[in-house]
Design a protein around this motif. Structure first.
Motif, mmCIF file in Angstrom:
data_model
loop_
_atom_site.group_PDB
_atom_site.id
_atom_site.type_symbol
_atom_site.label_atom_id
_atom_site.label_comp_id
_atom_site.label_asym_id
_atom_site.label_seq_id
_atom_site.Cartn_x
_atom_site.Cartn_y
_atom_site.Cartn_z
ATOM 1 N N PRO A 210 0.776 -1.238 0.000
ATOM 2 C CA PRO A 210 0.000 0.000 0.000
ATOM 3 C C PRO A 210 0.817 1.302 0.000
ATOM 4 O O PRO A 210 0.212 2.370 -0.112
ATOM 5 N N HIS A 211 2.141 1.224 0.109
ATOM 6 C CA HIS A 211 2.885 2.481 0.253
ATOM 7 C C HIS A 211 2.605 3.503 -0.855
ATOM 8 O O HIS A 211 2.158 4.610 -0.598
ATOM 9 N N GLY A 212 2.890 3.101 -2.112
ATOM 10 C CA GLY A 212 2.724 4.054 -3.207
ATOM 11 C C GLY A 212 1.272 4.448 -3.400
ATOM 12 O O GLY A 212 0.960 5.600 -3.708
ATOM 13 N N VAL A 214 -1.160 4.760 -1.173
ATOM 14 C CA VAL A 214 -1.635 5.748 -0.197
ATOM 15 C C VAL A 214 -1.071 7.130 -0.538
ATOM 16 O O VAL A 214 -1.789 8.139 -0.463
ATOM 17 N N HIS A 215 0.197 7.164 -0.950
ATOM 18 C CA HIS A 215 0.772 8.453 -1.364
ATOM 19 C C HIS A 215 -0.108 9.133 -2.417
ATOM 20 O O HIS A 215 -0.465 10.302 -2.287
ATOM 21 N N ILE A 216 -0.420 8.403 -3.482
ATOM 22 C CA ILE A 216 -1.105 9.076 -4.589
ATOM 23 C C ILE A 216 -2.621 9.121 -4.416
ATOM 24 O O ILE A 216 -3.271 9.987 -4.979
ATOM 25 N N HIS A 246 1.892 7.970 7.735
ATOM 26 C CA HIS A 246 1.790 6.932 6.697
ATOM 27 C C HIS A 246 3.041 6.048 6.727
ATOM 28 O O HIS A 246 2.961 4.820 6.790
ATOM 29 N N HIS A 247 4.191 6.677 6.715
ATOM 30 C CA HIS A 247 5.425 5.882 6.717
ATOM 31 C C HIS A 247 5.617 5.110 8.008
ATOM 32 O O HIS A 247 6.243 4.046 8.021
ATOM 33 N N CYS A 248 5.074 5.646 9.094
ATOM 34 C CA CYS A 248 5.154 4.926 10.364
ATOM 35 C C CYS A 248 4.394 3.598 10.236
ATOM 36 O O CYS A 248 4.845 2.561 10.729
ATOM 37 N N LEU A 426 2.092 4.620 -9.188
ATOM 38 C CA LEU A 426 3.280 5.290 -9.715
ATOM 39 C C LEU A 426 3.625 6.550 -8.930
ATOM 40 O O LEU A 426 3.616 7.664 -9.457
ATOM 41 N N PHE A 427 3.975 6.356 -7.667
ATOM 42 C CA PHE A 427 4.429 7.440 -6.805
ATOM 43 C C PHE A 427 5.808 7.901 -7.290
ATOM 44 O O PHE A 427 6.693 7.084 -7.474
ATOM 45 N N GLY A 428 5.933 9.211 -7.511
ATOM 46 C CA GLY A 428 7.226 9.748 -7.943
ATOM 47 C C GLY A 428 7.464 9.622 -9.435
ATOM 48 O O GLY A 428 8.597 9.759 -9.890
HETATM 49 CU CU LIG Z 1 6.778 7.217 0.900
#
Ligand SMILES: [Cu+2]
Length: 494
Positions: A210-212, A214-216, A246-248, A426-428
């Motif tokens: 889920p990292h990317g 949640v970012h976008i 989020h990163h935590c 596609l985060f970043g």
């Molecule tokens: Cu991140």
């Protein structure tokens, strides 16, 4: 407060002490000069800095003094993505951020034991889990007049995490937690690399979803003339207070994964003591200098080893008997063969707003073995016999985007679930695509496990290794004018 990191949703609805003091500390950090290593902006620039973008956004102006070049060379532009350093680098970054916020709160005569909370968005036992915690949505602090820094940041995505057809992100889930290898082309943590800024490797499954996502999903991916959400770009993500929560949670998912029986943690020297070409660095808590760290420092016994109140809620990892928490032992990783490419398409794909399809041909000498492998079922099939689909060097000028991938989808607009291979967050995207930018232009490379999908296709009589069709549906802020390109679509086997 407590001596462990806690779920933001369990600290009390609306404003609670932890989030109110977080907001007050951010106001203090925002008041510090950019040259101050404990300032809000310096800490965000450690993730990624872009002077013209920051000027354009009004984050800095022509009068803003930058730190000494030597300082920026060591501490800025460090974020690790598409690499097995993604998790350890962010763990150290979070830990020192937490200590700087805690020291600031103590100096403001607040509590002396502040810990960074996590946003536990996948906790099925909490009906509010997917909502951005309320304190991040309030325009003002409880005094009614002070602007709330937790809310005062551009976000063009959603306030409740859910599937977003606009971004072609089906939904966030915990599938990544089932991947057993930490390192590799198809792995939990990412492929082995040197210092990965610009991105140089293959993204780990957790880094994708889920990292990317949640970012976008929160940052959004509006057209360029509508601006962008800070969480959608490397260069601004650290300026959104929600980034840290989020990163935590991503860090907690790693901690939870470590307790799973059978996981193969990375133990190689390159990872433990690396990267060897450029060291990870954080400011000292008082900002007087910089100190370096390695991935080893983020494991048990290390200075950046975290402590969570719960590794089970929202992680998909069952509680262990005897109440064991995070693994103290780094488990050995047998040297396992990496998957190899057995076939690919023959052209660069250009994906605008419409779906595109490409033919992937498995090399003639690989077809028999592949079909035999796909036909095998347990217990005859070796556990590590897998088939993967790889999207290589995904690039685009849009800030962020998503795409969904299907194999042998029937003609027409129909995109059946049972032909779904995976989704990419596609985060970043724009950062990793710019040849002249800090991220060098390799784009994003992602791998999906299509072992089960291939078996389903074979069972349906629709798996011809000489004629596989891969359909890609993309959504991004570039539209047809600035499409997403994919250098190669390949099939890998292990
Ligand atoms: Cu991140």
């Amino acid at each position: 407060m407590a001596d462990q990191r806690e779920d933001a949703w369990k600290l009390g609805a609306g404003w609670n002490d932890t989030l109110l003091w977080y907001a007050k500390a951010i106001i203090a950090l925002k008041g510090r000069a950019l040259t101050d290593r404990t300032s809000w902006r310096y800490l965000a620039a450690m993730h990624q800095f872009d002077q013209s973008l920051w000027m354009h956004q009004g984050i800095i102006d022509h009068t803003t003094a930058l730190p000494a070049q030597a300082d920026m060379d060591v501490a800025w532009n460090q974020c690790q993505h598409s690499s097995f350093y993604f998790l350890p680098w962010h763990r150290g970054y979070l830990a020192r951020f937490e200590q700087i916020i805690a020291a600031t709160i103590a100096a403001l005569h607040g509590p002396t034991d502040w810990k960074l909370p996590y946003w536990n968005y996948l906790d099925a036992t909490n009906p509010n889990a997917r909502k951005i915690p309320q304190a991040f949505l309030e325009p003002y602090l409880p005094d009614g007049i002070t602007r709330n820094p937790l809310e005062d940041v551009p976000r063009y995505g959603q306030k409740i995490l859910a599937a977003n057809p606009q971004l072609k992100i089906p939904d966030i889930d915990l599938t990544a937690m089932n991947v057993t290898k930490f390192t590799g082309i198809f792995s939990f943590g990412g492929s082995p690399t040197d210092f990965s800024n610009p991105d140089i490797g293959v993204r780990g499954q957790l880094e994708n979803v889920p990292h990317g996502s949640v970012h976008i999903l929160v940052g959004g991916a509006p057209p360029a003339d509508v601006d962008f959400g800070y969480l959608s770009r490397f260069e601004t993500a650290g300026l959104d207070p929600l980034f840290w929560l989020h990163h935590c949670n991503i860090d907690r998912l790693w901690a939870a994964w470590m307790t799973k029986p059978g996981v193969e943690m990375e133990v190689g020297q390159q990872w433990l003591d690396g990267p060897s070409d450029r060291a990870f660095a954080v400011p000292t808590v008082d900002g007087s200098g910089l100190e370096t760290y390695t991935a080893r420092d983020t494991l048990a016994g290390g200075k950046f080893y975290p402590d969570y109140d719960d590794l089970h809620a929202g992680t998909g990892v069952a509680a262990l008997l005897g109440g064991a928490r995070m693994a103290d032992i780094v488990k050995g990783s047998p040297v396992m063969a990496e998957p190899t490419v057995i076939g690919a398409n023959s052209e660069t794909l250009t994906v605008g707003t419409a779906a595109v399809e490409t033919a992937v041909r498995i090399a003639a000498q690989e077809r028999t073995a592949l079909v035999a492998a796909i036909g095998r079922t347990a217990p005859d099939a070796p556990a590590d016999e897998q088939t993967f689909l790889q999207l290589e060097n995904i690039r685009g000028k849009g800030v962020a985007g998503g795409l969904q991938v299907y194999v042998n989808s029937p003609a027409g607009a129909d995109l059946p679930e049972d032909r779904f291979a995976g989704s990419a967050a596609l985060f970043g995207l724009s950062s990793v695509s710019a040849v002249d930018g800090g991220h060098g232009g390799n784009g994003i490379t992602l791998v999906f496990d299509i072992s089960d999908l291939a078996k389903r296709l074979a069972a349906a009589g629709d798996f011809d290794p000489a004629h596989l069709r891969v359909k890609i549906v993309a959504a991004h802020s570039g539209g047809d004018a600035d499409p997403i390109t994919i250098d190669r679509v390949s099939v890998l086997r292990q």
